[in-house]
Scaffold this active site. Structure first.
Site, mmCIF file in Angstrom:
data_model
loop_
_atom_site.group_PDB
_atom_site.id
_atom_site.type_symbol
_atom_site.label_atom_id
_atom_site.label_comp_id
_atom_site.label_asym_id
_atom_site.label_seq_id
_atom_site.Cartn_x
_atom_site.Cartn_y
_atom_site.Cartn_z
ATOM 1 N N GLU A 61 0.822 -1.209 0.000
ATOM 2 C CA GLU A 61 0.000 0.000 0.000
ATOM 3 C C GLU A 61 0.859 1.264 0.000
ATOM 4 O OE1 GLU A 61 -2.217 -3.435 1.421
ATOM 5 O OE2 GLU A 61 -0.318 -2.571 2.068
ATOM 6 N N PRO A 257 12.105 -12.785 -0.123
ATOM 7 C CA PRO A 257 10.942 -13.073 0.725
ATOM 8 C C PRO A 257 10.126 -11.813 1.022
ATOM 9 C CG PRO A 257 12.939 -14.074 1.609
ATOM 10 C CD PRO A 257 13.365 -13.123 0.539
ATOM 11 N N ARG A 258 8.830 -12.002 1.182
ATOM 12 C CA ARG A 258 7.939 -10.876 1.465
ATOM 13 C C ARG A 258 8.219 -10.263 2.829
ATOM 14 N NH1 ARG A 258 4.953 -6.841 -0.683
ATOM 15 N NH2 ARG A 258 3.136 -6.349 0.577
ATOM 16 N N PRO A 332 2.451 -7.549 -9.568
ATOM 17 C CA PRO A 332 3.291 -7.884 -10.728
ATOM 18 C C PRO A 332 3.742 -6.657 -11.523
ATOM 19 C CG PRO A 332 1.017 -8.173 -11.319
ATOM 20 C CD PRO A 332 1.020 -7.716 -9.871
ATOM 21 N N GLU A 334 5.480 -3.994 -10.834
ATOM 22 C CA GLU A 334 6.853 -3.488 -10.685
ATOM 23 C C GLU A 334 7.782 -4.159 -11.691
ATOM 24 O OE1 GLU A 334 6.368 -2.610 -5.918
ATOM 25 O OE2 GLU A 334 7.165 -4.509 -6.609
#
Length: 415
Positions: A61, A257-258, A332, A334
């Site tokens: 966000e 990793p997120r 997706p 980016e």
């Protein structure tokens, strides 16, 4: 209902408070607590201008709303709240040169929210995407205009909201406007009996992104092609890594990793899957290494937050995390911004626009079991990859424009 909700929320917060303090023991836990209670010093802005309060929960966000913040900051001072530490850190990096003050969102209770509003002297509150906290909307909308920007409502959330429509209907109608991403979200809000005149379909702010270029000279030694697996969740690292080892005889897999708290866990997964024929590297330790040559297959754990969007530029192919498990997918766009071909798993529910990209053969959507074959076939057909990337980029450009439309709606709140 609000009293019952507030009581349950407070009890839940007190129950989890010790755990939250311990989790942040190295990250100023008591500063976090003071901000959660709305106990902040008044933000010191260089110029006296109206203050807009924007709430963006986490990294996705924050990145989506950053171009809007940059545009608004030419006219207004900005107070930005997040919930996650990673969202806060990304915001600090991206917005450091702007008139923006960053805090944690206060508890969803009347007193902390009013404390925060009094200290910031905000004139408008903008809530991003689906952050529909009941007391936040109820309490603040009695003092200043509140609106939803880049709004969306997932199918799963929609079912919950419908179940409690008697509670959410009057709450949502307190918003001055709901600027939503797509027609499907407009219809869902209408089904919750939100005044249709308040619902504005403006497009998705994510399409109006601007990504700064970053020099990754330290990665130039990596064998090509480079596959970037962005914003992965458990157990996607293992799925993607096994597919890479099967399908790509020479090249590099960069795993991002997120969540940073999973870096060590992901490292253990990688080390459990590779053998001595594969080199393993960790991004933050590269500067301490003197690399003259590498094996034909390399796996790199990218353990720095906030620059994945710039990293996609050096890749030859992007695999989007959160999409091979029932999570709803990650952004997706980016990768498409840098004209990179994109693969996703079947779970991209958070990004319904992806269906058009898949239909136009601009993105490949595949189940995990077929990922090795998809990788192999793509790297055997570079022309196909180029065509995918070009189609995706053209679609991406055609959907820009939400930024100006949203800005115009916000300006009207001050007129």
């Amino acid at each position: 209902m609000f009293k019952l909700y507030s009581l349950l929320y407070l009890l839940g917060f007190l129950f989890y408070l010790p755990k939250e303090i311990l989790k942040r023991k190295n990250q100023e836990p008591f500063k976090w607590l003071r901000e959660k209670l709305g106990m902040i010093e008044p933000p010191a802005f260089e110029t006296k201008r109206p203050v807009i309060w924007i709430h963006a929960v986490s990294v996705g966000e924050v990145l989506a709303v950053s171009p809007l913040i940059e545009l608004l900051s030419k006219t207004y001072n900005i107070v930005l709240t997040t919930i996650t530490l990673t969202g806060r850190e990304v915001a600090k990096k991206r917005l450091k040169d702007l008139p923006v003050k960053i805090y944690y969102l206060p508890l969803d209770l009347k007193l902390p929210l009013l404390n925060f509003l009094k200290k910031t002297e905000a004139k408008v509150l903008l809530i991003t995407e689906t952050e529909l906290w009941p007391n936040l909307i109820d309490t603040i909308s009695k003092k200043i205009p509140v609106a939803l920007i880049n709004g969306r409502i997932s199918e799963r959330s929609f079912k919950r909201y419908k179940l409690f429509k008697f509670f959410f209907k009057p709450l949502l109608n307190r918003l001055k406007f709901l600027a939503v991403q797509e027609e499907i979200y407009a219809e869902r809000f209408k089904a919750l009996e939100v005044n249709s005149e308040k619902i504005k379909i403006v497009g998705n702010l994510k399409f109006d992104l601007f990504i700064p270029e970053k020099d990754f000279k330290e990665l130039e030694i990596l064998p090509k092609p480079i596959i970037i697996a962005g914003s992965t969740h458990y157990p996607e690292e293992k799925i993607i890594l096994q597919s890479f080892l099967k399908a790509v005889n020479k090249g590099t897999l960069i795993i991002v990793p997120r969540h940073p708290e999973r870096f060590r866990e992901v490292e253990e997964i990688i080390l459990s899957q590779i053998n001595s024929e594969v080199d393993y590297l960790r991004y933050t330790t590269l500067k301490h290494l003197s690399l003259s040559s590498l094996k034909s297959q390399v796996v790199l754990l990218f353990d720095e937050m906030g620059i994945l969007s710039s990293l996609y530029k050096i890749g030859n192919l992007a695999i989007i995390g959160g999409s091979f498990i029932p999570h709803g997918g990650q952004n997706p766009l980016e990768a498409i911004y840098w004209k990179k071909p994109v693969i996703t798993g079947p779970h991209m529910e958070n990004f319904p626009f992806i269906k058009e990209f898949v239909k136009e053969k601009a993105i490949i959507e595949t189940p995990a079991k077929n990922l090795p074959q998809v990788l192999k076939s793509l790297f055997e057909n570079e022309k196909l990859m180029e065509n995918m990337a070009e189609k995706a980029y053209k679609l991406f450009l055609s959907k820009r424009g939400a930024l100006e439309r949203t800005k115009n709606l916000i300006d009207e709140l001050f007129s």
